[in-house]
Scaffold this motif. Sequence first.
Motif, short mmCIF file in Angstrom:
data_model
loop_
_atom_site.label_atom_id
_atom_site.label_comp_id
_atom_site.label_asym_id
_atom_site.label_seq_id
_atom_site.Cartn_x
_atom_site.Cartn_y
_atom_site.Cartn_z
N HIS A 328 0.83 -1.21 0.00
CA HIS A 328 0.00 0.00 0.00
C HIS A 328 0.87 1.26 0.00
N ALA A 329 1.96 1.22 0.75
CA ALA A 329 2.85 2.38 0.76
C ALA A 329 3.51 2.58 -0.60
N HIS A 330 3.86 1.48 -1.25
CA HIS A 330 4.42 1.57 -2.60
C HIS A 330 3.42 2.21 -3.55
N ASP A 331 2.15 1.84 -3.42
CA ASP A 331 1.12 2.43 -4.29
C ASP A 331 1.04 3.94 -4.10
N GLN A 332 1.09 4.36 -2.83
CA GLN A 332 1.04 5.79 -2.56
C GLN A 332 2.23 6.52 -3.19
N LEU A 333 3.40 5.94 -3.09
CA LEU A 333 4.60 6.58 -3.65
C LEU A 333 4.59 6.57 -5.17
N SER A 340 7.39 11.71 -3.03
CA SER A 340 6.93 11.86 -1.65
C SER A 340 5.58 11.16 -1.52
N ALA A 341 5.05 11.13 -0.30
CA ALA A 341 3.72 10.54 -0.06
C ALA A 341 3.02 11.36 1.01
N ASP A 342 1.72 11.43 0.91
CA ASP A 342 0.91 12.14 1.90
C ASP A 342 0.80 11.30 3.16
N LEU A 343 1.12 11.88 4.31
CA LEU A 343 1.12 11.12 5.56
C LEU A 343 -0.27 10.59 5.89
N ARG A 344 -1.31 11.35 5.62
CA ARG A 344 -2.67 10.89 5.92
C ARG A 344 -2.98 9.63 5.13
N ASP A 345 -2.58 9.60 3.86
CA ASP A 345 -2.83 8.40 3.05
C ASP A 345 -2.07 7.20 3.60
N ILE A 346 -0.85 7.42 4.07
CA ILE A 346 -0.07 6.33 4.64
C ILE A 346 -0.78 5.78 5.89
N VAL A 347 -1.27 6.66 6.74
CA VAL A 347 -1.97 6.24 7.97
C VAL A 347 -3.22 5.45 7.63
N LYS A 348 -4.02 5.96 6.72
CA LYS A 348 -5.25 5.27 6.34
C LYS A 348 -4.94 3.90 5.73
N GLY A 349 -3.94 3.85 4.86
CA GLY A 349 -3.61 2.59 4.21
C GLY A 349 -3.12 1.54 5.18
N ILE A 364 -8.32 10.48 13.04
CA ILE A 364 -7.05 10.91 12.45
C ILE A 364 -7.06 12.43 12.36
N GLU A 365 -6.07 13.07 12.96
CA GLU A 365 -5.98 14.52 12.94
C GLU A 365 -4.54 14.94 12.64
N GLY A 366 -4.42 15.98 11.84
CA GLY A 366 -3.08 16.49 11.54
C GLY A 366 -3.08 17.29 10.24
N ALA A 367 -2.14 18.19 10.14
CA ALA A 367 -2.04 19.00 8.93
C ALA A 367 -1.61 18.13 7.75
N THR A 368 -1.90 18.64 6.57
CA THR A 368 -1.48 17.92 5.35
C THR A 368 0.01 18.12 5.15
N ILE A 369 0.75 17.03 5.23
CA ILE A 369 2.19 17.09 5.01
C ILE A 369 2.61 15.89 4.15
N SER A 372 9.13 11.75 2.90
CA SER A 372 10.00 11.12 1.92
C SER A 372 9.63 9.65 1.72
N PRO A 373 10.06 9.05 0.61
CA PRO A 373 9.77 7.62 0.38
C PRO A 373 10.25 6.74 1.53
N ARG A 374 11.41 7.01 2.07
CA ARG A 374 11.95 6.19 3.16
C ARG A 374 11.05 6.29 4.39
N THR A 375 10.65 7.52 4.73
CA THR A 375 9.76 7.70 5.88
C THR A 375 8.41 7.05 5.64
N ALA A 376 7.89 7.17 4.43
CA ALA A 376 6.58 6.59 4.10
C ALA A 376 6.59 5.08 4.27
N LEU A 377 7.61 4.40 3.74
CA LEU A 377 7.66 2.94 3.83
C LEU A 377 7.82 2.48 5.27
#
Length: 484
Positions: A328-333, A340-349, A364-369, A372-377
């Motif tokens: 799922h993280a790969h799909d987002q990236l 990069s990837a959206d943190l909210r999408d990573i959390v939901k996935g 889920i609460e937080g600003a849109t940020i 990096s790919p490494r952080t997302a995975l």
Amino acid sequence: MLRKSGRPPDSASSLDQELKASGEILDLLPIATCICDASGRIVQYNRRAVELWGRTPEPGQTHDDFTAENRFLTLDGDLLPRSRIAEVLRTSRPIRNDEITVQRVNRPSLVVLLNIEPLLDAEGRLIGVINCFQDITERQRMVEALARSQQELREQEERWRASYEHAAIGIVEIDAEGRFLRVNEAILSIVGGTREELLGWRLFGRTHQDDRDVDGELYRKQVAGEIGFYSIEKRFIRRDGRMIWMGVRSSSVRDPSGKFLYGVRVVQDITERKEAETRQKLLIDELNHRVKNTLATVQSLAAQTARGTASTEAFHQAFEGRLIALSHAHDQLTRQRWQSADLRDIVKGATAPHLSRPDEQISIEGATITVSPRTALTMALVLHEMTTNAAKYGALSAPEGRIEIAWRVEPRPPKSPLLHIEWRERNGPPVEAPAKPGFGSRFIQGSVTVELRGSVRMDFNPDGLHCTIDVPLDPAADDQPHTA
């Protein structure tokens, strides 16, 4: 001109006397000749005239009658009312070097060169005409063919000139020393100069210094006749200072003895293609890097999962869940071209597979940020692990259980901003701190600290787990020396 001294006889008898003396001479002439009296009657002709006429006139027949079936035209195609003999008989003025077309019945047309002179007696009275005519059909064909050839050559030159000037590729002619002799419009656009400026340039003056020697040696060999043509891709410094890539095909023009006259270089701006090739190479290198990293991640996941499970079935279940989170993280990236990837999408996935009632079970609460790919995975695997544990032992194992996930970005100059994530579980079964960290806790701690240079704190409060994760958004920037 025929003249006779003494008492003027009548014109016919005077002409007859003259012809008796000249009859045999006419047959010796190489050109067709005929003589008419003042009334236009053909009174003498030679064999060459009969050959051109294709027949013999009747005795006493006038030239008009003899040629009545013919049509006489100018070379431009204008019809003449009568033969030119009749005109000389009427005006007594000679016709010299006149070219006409004679259209004959059942015979090919001829182009004839006419020279018609009036014949005058001693008192200046017109007694007849002499017509010397030549078949110049073949010569006229050659003249017309030459004219057509010259016209075609002019048209070809015009087409070539237009093609030269308006071609989409640059064309340059240069001498043996590399001086520009001629340039077209396209090359002006490619190099960013005027025609006058380019005609003062030399071939390698603006070639990039790393490519100058190679192109120079090839051109030297071409001038010397060692090679006929060559192609090269080189860097070139435009007049405005911008560097471009150009593809050059160089050929030579030589005289019949083989002496070099000038070189012709066809030039294309290939900057976009070279940049695309560079991007493609970077993408391939990046893809290879990602594939290797992904394989390493999967191998690490497999090894860690195997150490933390007691059976094959448990290993399969845990390993499959982690691979799905990674996928799922790969799909987002991929959707973001691995930038990069959206943190909210990573959390939901990462959390979605374990939620039967997302609206009731998670907040889920937080600003849109973006991260990096490494952080997302890494975060995808960490959040998957935490959600799995919550489903087995924590809040998601109870009907009323709930997870709250929130984040914020905290500035910390001169270092990079810090991503602060909080995970809270509520309304689950009572929580006790484990006697020693389990596999899940060790996996989370190791992933955040090793992969992201961050920190993890887990508080096992009786009302639910409270976990905080702090991760620098740009760890590489923190490695750079900072100056005040």
